[in-house]
Design a protein around this motif. Structure first.
Motif, PDB file in Angstrom:
ATOM      1  N   ARG A  87      46.670   3.962  25.946  1.00  0.00           N
ATOM      2  CA  ARG A  87      46.329   4.158  24.534  1.00  0.00           C
ATOM      3  C   ARG A  87      45.631   2.908  24.028  1.00  0.00           C
ATOM      4  O   ARG A  87      46.164   1.795  24.155  1.00  0.00           O
ATOM      5  CB  ARG A  87      47.583   4.428  23.698  1.00  0.00           C
ATOM      6  N   LEU A  88      44.475   3.079  23.466  1.00  0.00           N
ATOM      7  CA  LEU A  88      43.769   1.993  22.800  1.00  0.00           C
ATOM      8  C   LEU A  88      44.170   2.024  21.335  1.00  0.00           C
ATOM      9  O   LEU A  88      43.952   3.023  20.647  1.00  0.00           O
ATOM     10  CB  LEU A  88      42.259   2.149  22.965  1.00  0.00           C
ATOM     11  N   ARG A  89      44.757   0.935  20.867  1.00  0.00           N
ATOM     12  CA  ARG A  89      45.336   0.881  19.525  1.00  0.00           C
ATOM     13  C   ARG A  89      44.640  -0.157  18.662  1.00  0.00           C
ATOM     14  O   ARG A  89      43.986  -1.073  19.182  1.00  0.00           O
ATOM     15  CB  ARG A  89      46.831   0.550  19.599  1.00  0.00           C
ATOM     16  N   GLN A  90      44.817  -0.018  17.360  1.00  0.00           N
ATOM     17  CA  GLN A  90      44.376  -1.041  16.426  1.00  0.00           C
ATOM     18  C   GLN A  90      45.526  -1.384  15.496  1.00  0.00           C
ATOM     19  O   GLN A  90      46.474  -0.606  15.327  1.00  0.00           O
ATOM     20  CB  GLN A  90      43.167  -0.596  15.613  1.00  0.00           C
ATOM     21  N   GLU A  91      45.461  -2.592  14.922  1.00  0.00           N
ATOM     22  CA  GLU A  91      46.494  -3.025  13.986  1.00  0.00           C
ATOM     23  C   GLU A  91      46.624  -2.009  12.857  1.00  0.00           C
ATOM     24  O   GLU A  91      45.627  -1.520  12.323  1.00  0.00           O
ATOM     25  CB  GLU A  91      46.131  -4.389  13.412  1.00  0.00           C
ATOM     26  N   GLY A  92      47.854  -1.692  12.508  1.00  0.00           N
ATOM     27  CA  GLY A  92      48.109  -0.681  11.493  1.00  0.00           C
ATOM     28  C   GLY A  92      48.702   0.584  12.065  1.00  0.00           C
ATOM     29  O   GLY A  92      49.004   1.528  11.331  1.00  0.00           O
ATOM     30  N   GLY A  93      48.842   0.615  13.414  1.00  0.00           N
ATOM     31  CA  GLY A  93      49.534   1.737  14.035  1.00  0.00           C
ATOM     32  C   GLY A  93      48.646   2.838  14.554  1.00  0.00           C
ATOM     33  O   GLY A  93      49.140   3.806  15.142  1.00  0.00           O
ATOM     34  N   GLY A  94      47.346   2.725  14.374  1.00  0.00           N
ATOM     35  CA  GLY A  94      46.466   3.806  14.777  1.00  0.00           C
ATOM     36  C   GLY A  94      46.182   3.821  16.270  1.00  0.00           C
ATOM     37  O   GLY A  94      45.917   2.783  16.871  1.00  0.00           O
ATOM     38  N   VAL A  95      46.248   5.027  16.873  1.00  0.00           N
ATOM     39  CA  VAL A  95      45.821   5.225  18.258  1.00  0.00           C
ATOM     40  C   VAL A  95      44.394   5.723  18.226  1.00  0.00           C
ATOM     41  O   VAL A  95      44.101   6.796  17.678  1.00  0.00           O
ATOM     42  CB  VAL A  95      46.742   6.230  18.987  1.00  0.00           C
ATOM     43  N   PHE A 131      42.265   6.054  21.045  1.00  0.00           N
ATOM     44  CA  PHE A 131      41.843   6.805  22.229  1.00  0.00           C
ATOM     45  C   PHE A 131      43.024   6.875  23.186  1.00  0.00           C
ATOM     46  O   PHE A 131      43.783   5.906  23.324  1.00  0.00           O
ATOM     47  CB  PHE A 131      40.657   6.112  22.898  1.00  0.00           C
ATOM     48  N   THR A 132      43.184   8.023  23.843  1.00  0.00           N
ATOM     49  CA  THR A 132      44.257   8.210  24.819  1.00  0.00           C
ATOM     50  C   THR A 132      43.681   8.821  26.085  1.00  0.00           C
ATOM     51  O   THR A 132      42.865   9.749  26.028  1.00  0.00           O
ATOM     52  CB  THR A 132      45.354   9.131  24.260  1.00  0.00           C
TER      53      THR A 132
END
Length: 526
Positions: free
Chosen positions: A505-513, A515-516
């Motif tokens: 899972r590629l994530r960003q700050e703030g909890g968003g996924v 890409f999976t």
């Protein structure tokens, strides 16, 4: 896909509430500028926190820094009450190591939560010890049912974006801590020794980004003291110290630990530096690097002093940590038809081929500090990474990668996945010989994440030699966007203990996924 819940495990929740909190008397003010002075009286303090690294089934390293000469003592226990604790006598900490030290723990039980605490003992009076600082980690399980979860990213305090008190510091580390990973793979650029931190930066919208500053970070690092101060800077952040106390690290280095795009033998043409020999700077940086991170293959643990190594995480996972900086040839147009040195050096390439062949793990993660098919330039004519934009047959540093990929295919090695950072955006590339100029390899994936706390940059071009297809990319449209504009990125790998499936899972700050991708064990190409 893993049976483990996304939040902290039950046996760890009590730890998160209690013993991991750094006592107020020991806390380094997260928003203070300078390192604490070395006091001449009182008890030793460990205000820079603790961290564990290179944890295996039965061993691990624990790190600490004292505010004065002290003997390092580590106690371990199966519970946070430290009942029936085991005691480890560590090194004497002094100015020769900038008052840092690591203690190697051996004979640990596999697959268990290890609670540890570090005490600093007055060398002249062993009865006088500072207040203990606690941490925890999980040893590698012998079986596969537990599954594995780890995170990766890189690039911290780059391009002038440091610890911002208005944003709560490096808050992405708190978010990553709450993911409760087994370990964190830091894919290089752990610091920016060539990137001074100014008190403030005006953003395009007119707002002001404020930085915590220190004397050592006011200029490029040249002396050993300045490199030490550079590595110490990030530990001013309480989020990072809390993260370090809970999540063991697996650290590699890249260029900014020394200087942007450096290579062995380089003589700098940079007015900011009075020391022009990059080999001298690299030796000083590596010494500070070895003092501030617990790494099993660096002195005093290993006199060979190499950074490339393999972490065996039970039957599900082996992580092969590469060093694409120390053995490379000079940056050039990268189109030479013969290249034995390449980006790895002959000895490291032979080691990697041998260790991959020996691996019996379901998944073989290759931790690369630079991407394979992304074109990373160094000036107008030279190139910094593997690719150089020529989509034809392998040339230059691509020759080593072609040899490695050929080896993986011919030895029928399954489960290889490449993870990297470096380019300051996040993306996923699938490499396939049907699209490639060089076709003697099996398909594979490469995933990119970062930065954690540095400038964001636009996506680079792809090189067609190994047939990459970009399945996902998220990057800013202009160079050096602040973390306020481009959120920090990190990646997560979750391996299910029952099915063996690996989920990225590629994530960003703030909890968003963002890409999976789910990969199946034992298959080629996915």
């Amino acid at each position: 896909m893993s049976h483990r819940q996304p939040g902290p495990s039950p046996r760890r929740r009590s730890v998160l509430r209690g013993s991991l909190a750094v006592p107020a008397a020991l806390a380094v003010p997260a928003l203070a500028g300078a390192a604490p002075a070395f006091a001449l009286s009182g008890r030793p303090k460990a205000g820079w926190g603790v961290q564990a690294g290179d944890v295996t089934a039965h061993a691990g390293l624990v790190w600490v820094r004292s505010d004065r000469p002290a003997r390092m003592i580590v106690e371990t226990s199966a519970t946070e009450s430290f009942r029936n604790a085991r005691r480890w006598r560590g090194p004497l900490l002094g100015p020769g190591t900038d008052f840092t030290g690591t203690t190697r723990l051996r004979g640990l039980p596999a697959g268990e939560q290890i609670h540890y605490r570090v005490l600093l003992q007055d060398p002249d009076d062993p009865r006088r010890t500072g207040e203990p600082v606690a941490g925890t980690f999980r040893t590698t399980p012998k079986g596969r049912k537990e599954g594995v979860r780890f995170l990766w990213s890189g690039d911290i305090a780059g391009q002038g974006w440091g610890i911002n008190p208005d944003r709560g510091g490096y808050r992405v580390f708190e978010e990553m801590r709450r993911r409760d990973p087994d370990f964190f793979l830091c894919s290089g650029d752990t610091v920016y020794a060539d990137g001074p931190i100014q008190p403030s930066v005006t953003l395009p919208d007119g707002s002001v980004w404020r930085n915590v500053t220190t004397e050592e970070k006011s200029k490029v690092a040249e002396s050993l003291a300045e490199f030490r101060g550079t590595f110490r800077y990030n530990l001013l952040d309480e989020n990072l110290r809390r993260f370090n106390a809970q999540v063991p690290s697996l650290v590699q280095w890249d260029d900014h630990e020394v200087r942007n795009n450096w290579y062995p033998g380089q003589i700098l043409d940079d007015a900011r530096y009075t020391e022009k020999d990059v080999n001298v700077l690299a030796r000083r940086s590596l010494r500070a690097f070895s003092e501030y991170f617990p790494i099993s293959t660096l002195p005093p643990g290993d006199e060979d002093g190499r950074l490339y190594r393999v972490l065996r995480h039970g039957p599900l996972l082996d992580v092969f940590v590469l060093d694409m900086r120390s053995y490379r040839n000079a940056n050039s147009p990268n189109r030479q038809p013969d290249d034995a040195t390449g980006i790895l050096g002959a000895r490291q390439l032979a080691w990697l081929k041998r260790e991959l062949s020996r691996s019996r793990a379901v998944w073989k993660v290759i931790a690369s500090d630079m991407p394979l098919g992304l074109v990373v330039p160094d000036g107008r004519t030279n190139f910094e990474a593997v690719a150089q934009g020529d989509p034809g047959a392998p040339l230059g540093r691509e020759l080593q990668i072609a040899e490695l990929l050929r080896h993986i295919k011919h030895r029928k090695l399954t489960g290889t996945v490449w993870l990297t950072a470096d380019v300051h955006y996040t993306s996923a590339q699938h490499y396939d010989p049907s699209r490639a100029a060089f076709q003697d390899f099996a398909p594979f994936w490469e995933f990119v994440s970062g930065p954690l706390a540095a400038g964001g940059f636009p996506a680079t071009k792809l090189d067609g030699t190994f047939g990459p297809e970009q399945k996902f990319v998220k990057a800013p449209s202009r160079a050096n966007t602040s973390p306020a504009e481009t959120p920090p990125y990190f990646g997560e790998v979750d391996i299910d203990g029952d099915s063996g499936e690996l989920t990225v899972r590629l994530r960003q700050e703030g909890g968003g996924v963002l890409f999976t991708q789910v990969l199946q064990p034992g298959r080629v190409g996915q």
